[in-house]
Design an enzyme around this catalytic site. Structure first.
Site, PDB file in Angstrom:
ATOM      1  N   ARG A  22       0.751  -1.381   0.508  1.00  0.00           N
ATOM      2  CA  ARG A  22       0.181  -0.107   0.019  1.00  0.00           C
ATOM      3  C   ARG A  22       0.652   1.260  -0.157  1.00  0.00           C
ATOM      4  NH1 ARG A  22      -4.969  -1.223   4.088  1.00  0.00           N
ATOM      5  NH2 ARG A  22      -5.495  -3.504   2.989  1.00  0.00           N
ATOM      6  N   SER A 113      -8.151  -0.610   0.714  1.00  0.00           N
ATOM      7  CA  SER A 113      -9.638  -0.989   1.313  1.00  0.00           C
ATOM      8  C   SER A 113     -10.227   0.157   1.891  1.00  0.00           C
ATOM      9  CB  SER A 113      -8.474  -2.028   2.559  1.00  0.00           C
ATOM     10  OG  SER A 113      -9.700  -2.403   4.325  1.00  0.00           O
ATOM     11  N   HIS A 114      -9.896   0.898   3.291  1.00  0.00           N
ATOM     12  CA  HIS A 114     -10.358   1.586   4.002  1.00  0.00           C
ATOM     13  C   HIS A 114     -10.397   2.660   3.555  1.00  0.00           C
ATOM     14  CE1 HIS A 114      -8.316  -0.279   7.052  1.00  0.00           C
ATOM     15  NE2 HIS A 114      -8.605   1.477   7.714  1.00  0.00           N
ATOM     16  N   ASP A 277     -17.337  -1.146   3.539  1.00  0.00           N
ATOM     17  CA  ASP A 277     -16.166  -0.198   2.836  1.00  0.00           C
ATOM     18  C   ASP A 277     -15.014  -0.170   1.556  1.00  0.00           C
ATOM     19  OD1 ASP A 277     -14.776  -2.663   3.581  1.00  0.00           O
ATOM     20  OD2 ASP A 277     -12.913  -1.739   4.226  1.00  0.00           O
ATOM     21  N   ASP A 279     -13.693  -1.776   0.006  1.00  0.00           N
ATOM     22  CA  ASP A 279     -12.682  -3.222  -1.126  1.00  0.00           C
ATOM     23  C   ASP A 279     -14.597  -4.240  -0.446  1.00  0.00           C
ATOM     24  OD1 ASP A 279     -11.758  -3.773   1.695  1.00  0.00           O
ATOM     25  OD2 ASP A 279     -10.666  -5.031   1.412  1.00  0.00           O
ATOM     26  N   ASP A 281     -15.059  -5.812   3.233  1.00  0.00           N
ATOM     27  CA  ASP A 281     -15.056  -6.335   3.637  1.00  0.00           C
ATOM     28  C   ASP A 281     -15.051  -6.564   4.884  1.00  0.00           C
ATOM     29  OD1 ASP A 281     -12.328  -4.693   3.771  1.00  0.00           O
ATOM     30  OD2 ASP A 281     -10.944  -6.284   4.048  1.00  0.00           O
ATOM     31  N   ARG A 282     -15.073  -5.260   5.715  1.00  0.00           N
ATOM     32  CA  ARG A 282     -16.131  -3.984   7.063  1.00  0.00           C
ATOM     33  C   ARG A 282     -17.445  -4.509   6.751  1.00  0.00           C
ATOM     34  NH1 ARG A 282     -10.762  -1.395   9.130  1.00  0.00           N
ATOM     35  NH2 ARG A 282      -8.824  -2.705   8.090  1.00  0.00           N
ATOM     36  N   THR A 344      -3.811  -8.931  14.792  1.00  0.00           N
ATOM     37  CA  THR A 344      -4.463  -8.590  13.520  1.00  0.00           C
ATOM     38  C   THR A 344      -4.055  -9.249  12.759  1.00  0.00           C
ATOM     39  OG1 THR A 344      -4.809  -6.259  15.583  1.00  0.00           O
ATOM     40  CG2 THR A 344      -5.211  -6.391  13.288  1.00  0.00           C
ATOM     41  N   GLU A 363     -12.531  -9.350  14.229  1.00  0.00           N
ATOM     42  CA  GLU A 363     -11.664  -8.433  14.920  1.00  0.00           C
ATOM     43  C   GLU A 363     -12.461  -6.565  15.011  1.00  0.00           C
ATOM     44  OE1 GLU A 363      -8.386  -8.146  11.571  1.00  0.00           O
ATOM     45  OE2 GLU A 363      -9.369  -7.007  10.610  1.00  0.00           O
ATOM     46  N   GLU A 364     -11.748  -6.242  15.843  1.00  0.00           N
ATOM     47  CA  GLU A 364     -12.397  -4.719  16.219  1.00  0.00           C
ATOM     48  C   GLU A 364     -12.319  -4.005  15.179  1.00  0.00           C
ATOM     49  OE1 GLU A 364     -10.945  -2.052  16.880  1.00  0.00           O
ATOM     50  OE2 GLU A 364      -9.290  -2.568  16.022  1.00  0.00           O
ATOM     51  N   SER A 365     -12.192  -4.077  14.166  1.00  0.00           N
ATOM     52  CA  SER A 365     -11.755  -3.499  12.481  1.00  0.00           C
ATOM     53  C   SER A 365     -13.235  -3.131  12.219  1.00  0.00           C
ATOM     54  CB  SER A 365     -10.215  -3.201  12.269  1.00  0.00           C
ATOM     55  OG  SER A 365      -9.770  -4.054  12.241  1.00  0.00           O
ATOM     56  N   LYS A 376     -13.004 -11.493   5.659  1.00  0.00           N
ATOM     57  CA  LYS A 376     -13.161 -10.563   6.427  1.00  0.00           C
ATOM     58  C   LYS A 376     -14.406 -10.240   4.764  1.00  0.00           C
ATOM     59  CE  LYS A 376     -10.445  -6.476   6.694  1.00  0.00           C
ATOM     60  NZ  LYS A 376      -9.608  -7.149   7.323  1.00  0.00           N
ATOM     61  N   ARG A 496      -2.419   2.608  18.005  1.00  0.00           N
ATOM     62  CA  ARG A 496      -4.007   2.357  18.711  1.00  0.00           C
ATOM     63  C   ARG A 496      -4.064   2.290  19.558  1.00  0.00           C
ATOM     64  NH1 ARG A 496      -6.639   2.488  13.294  1.00  0.00           N
ATOM     65  NH2 ARG A 496      -5.607   1.331  11.566  1.00  0.00           N
TER      66      ARG A 496
END
Length: 541
Positions: A22, A113-114, A277, A279, A281-282, A344, A363-365, A376, A496
């Site tokens: 990325r 992703s996000h 999000d 892509d 996955d969230r 993670t 996961e929490e994200s 995910k 985080r």
């Protein structure tokens, strides 16, 4: 049609992270940057000749251009068949689905992703293995080693293909099939989820709002929610994928999906709200007048998963990432199944899923998934929620409160300190590591440290060891703080800080009030302001 071998010079910064390579868009636009990384990836696949490869991405800026490059390099490298999402689109979970369904050797998934998109935004390339999941560290390490020494790449000198027409084209010995990006994924969802029950739910007047955030999930949500399941037209908003996500940050949380959050907390709130999000996955789940944390969402899905056809036989086990709250552990204990705590990164769930040790994970994200793919899956989580609501007949907010009444509530929040100087965050983490042995017994903001460690994971499947995955501070008062550096950004470093506190009996308190002592203790223990110069976090979710 000519096969060209192009001399090139290696770039030293092509080390894939947790979710692939990325960088900012201008970095990827450097001559040969994309070509080098794609060729290096293919060079780590010695058995690629004649194999099937999946290619697609989230539609962000540069997506179409890189899809074309990947097609031409793949054809020049002997792949037998390429499955490419129409328009260059494939959500990340759909890419995993297609890889698994057609026995592909893997896939090139284009996404950050996000992260924000656009000409000055972020872009990403990752390789997903033949199980449909993110490449393990052994593969990404091999890609980096090859990228550091690359001197040439192979590419077909042909015009760009028409990505908007479904059908097959032949490039040399390679068949390129442009496929419907939604069809295979939708068929898989129909196997797992009780579509008829959800159709009856919507037919009975159930109202929902799904925010696709101008990202890749839009076509999937429109086709399934409004097309297959009969949700009212307009249920899915921001449904058209845009290269810059409409100028928004495609991260489904109360900050970046504020319009949805406010709607569900307003006077005419629909029965259910969700978002996904960049892509796909969230996910974010919002009940009427109640935000559902991703940690609670995982626990609730686990407690009721057997109501869906795909999980009627029960769960083999359950896994959560270490920073995720312990709510899911309590459900696993009641179900009599094993609960695993992993670092993670979705790749750590892959071994557990492939070995049949777990069925659900999260996961929490805002990531939740199951053994149906190896990523995910945001829309799947939303559909499972709808299945549960249809089966129980409960309002979403009532379902959450019933869960707390049975299991207690894990009050939870995350503080992100974004784009901090990397040296400052590394110094903060090292300072914590140096003091771990001395922290137990000390009191901070009225909380007493019971234990402190640097999370070390031993994979129960292959025995591999992963060190330094986050500092854990547990308090005697049933509270916890986790400090971790994120690997998903492209600029500076993100610290985080995850904060949680369990309450067995009082479930309707203000989370900010409950967690206030934990926040104060976390800041004092790590001296966050002293190390970073930040008095407050950039984002609280």
């Amino acid at each position: 049609m000519a096969l060209k071998t192009v001399p090139t010079t290696a770039f030293p910064d092509q080390k894939p992270g947790t979710s692939g390579l990325r960088k900012k868009v201008p970095v990827f636009r450097q001559p040969n940057y994309v070509e080098n990384f794609v060729q290096a990836t293919f060079d780590t696949l010695p058995d690629r000749a004649g194999q099937t490869l999946v290619i697609g991405g989230d539609g962000r800026f540069l997506n179409r251009e890189v899809v074309q490059v990947a097609i031409k390099i793949a054809a020049a490298n002997g792949f037998g068949r390429l499955l490419v999402g129409r328009g260059g689109l494939l959500s990340t979970p759909a890419a995993s689905c297609v890889i698994r369904k057609y026995g592909a050797i893997g896939g090139i998934v284009l996404s950050a992703s996000h992260n924000p998109g656009g000409p000055d935004g972020d872009f990403g390339i990752k390789f997903n293995a033949k199980n449909g999941g993110p490449a393990p560290e052994s593969v990404t390490a091999a890609i980096f080693e090859r990228a550091k020494g690359i001197t040439q790449y192979r590419i077909l000198d042909v015009p760009d293909l028409d990505l908007d027409r479904i059908g097959e084209t032949t490039l040399g010995d390679t068949v390129v099939a442009v496929i419907d990006p939604v069809a295979d994924y939708a068929a898989l969802m129909a196997e797992l989820i009780d579509f008829d029950a959800i159709r009856r739910l919507f037919a009975g007047g159930f109202r929902m709002r799904f925010d696709a955030m101008s990202a890749v999930t839009g076509p999937y949500a429109k086709a399934i929610l409004e097309g297959e399941l009969g949700a009212a037209p307009g249920t899915v908003v921001n449904a058209e994928p845009k290269e810059d996500f409409g100028g928004h940050h495609p991260d489904p949380n109360p900050v970046h999906a504020k319009e949805l959050f406010d709607l569900l907390h307003g006077p005419d709130a629909p029965d259910f709200g969700a978002a996904s999000d960049g892509d796909g996955d969230r996910n974010m789940i919002v009940a009427p007048h109640l935000f559902v944390t991703p940690s609670d969402s995982l626990a609730i899905l686990a407690a009721h998963a057997q109501r869906a056809p795909g999980y009627a036989a029960g769960l083999a086990g359950l896994a959560r990432s270490m920073p995720t709250s312990r709510a899911a552990d309590r459900v696993a204990k009641k179900l009599g199944i094993q609960a695993y705590e992993t670092p993670t990164g979705w790749k750590f769930f892959g071994n557990l899923l492939d070995a049949g040790l777990i069925t659900l994970c999260g996961e929490e994200s805002a990531g939740t998934g199951s053994n149906h793919v190896r990523e995910k899956d945001g829309l799947w989580a939303v559909l499972l929620w709808l299945n549960i609501l249809a089966a129980t007949g409960e309002r979403a907010d009532a379902l959450v409160r019933a869960h707390w009444a049975e299991f207690g509530r894990d009050y939870y929040t995350r503080h992100d300190y974004e784009e901090v100087e990397s040296a400052a965050t590394e110094a903060l983490m090292q300072s914590l590591r140096d003091r771990l042995a001395d922290l137990p017994g000390q009191a901070f903001a009225g909380l007493t440290v019971a234990s402190a460690d640097d999370f070390r994971y031993v994979d129960p499947v292959d025995g591999s060891v992963t060190e330094r995955q986050g500092i854990r501070i547990a308090f005697a008062e049933d509270a916890r703080v986790v400090y971790r550096l994120s690997g998903t950004g492209t600029q500076g470093a993100t610290l985080r800080v995850y904060l949680e506190r369990y309450d067995r009996d009082r479930h309707d308190r203000d989370p900010a009030e409950v967690l206030s002592p934990v926040v104060a203790a976390a800041r004092a223990i790590a001296d966050i302001a002293g190390h970073t110069g930040r008095a407050e976090p950039s984002v609280v979710t």
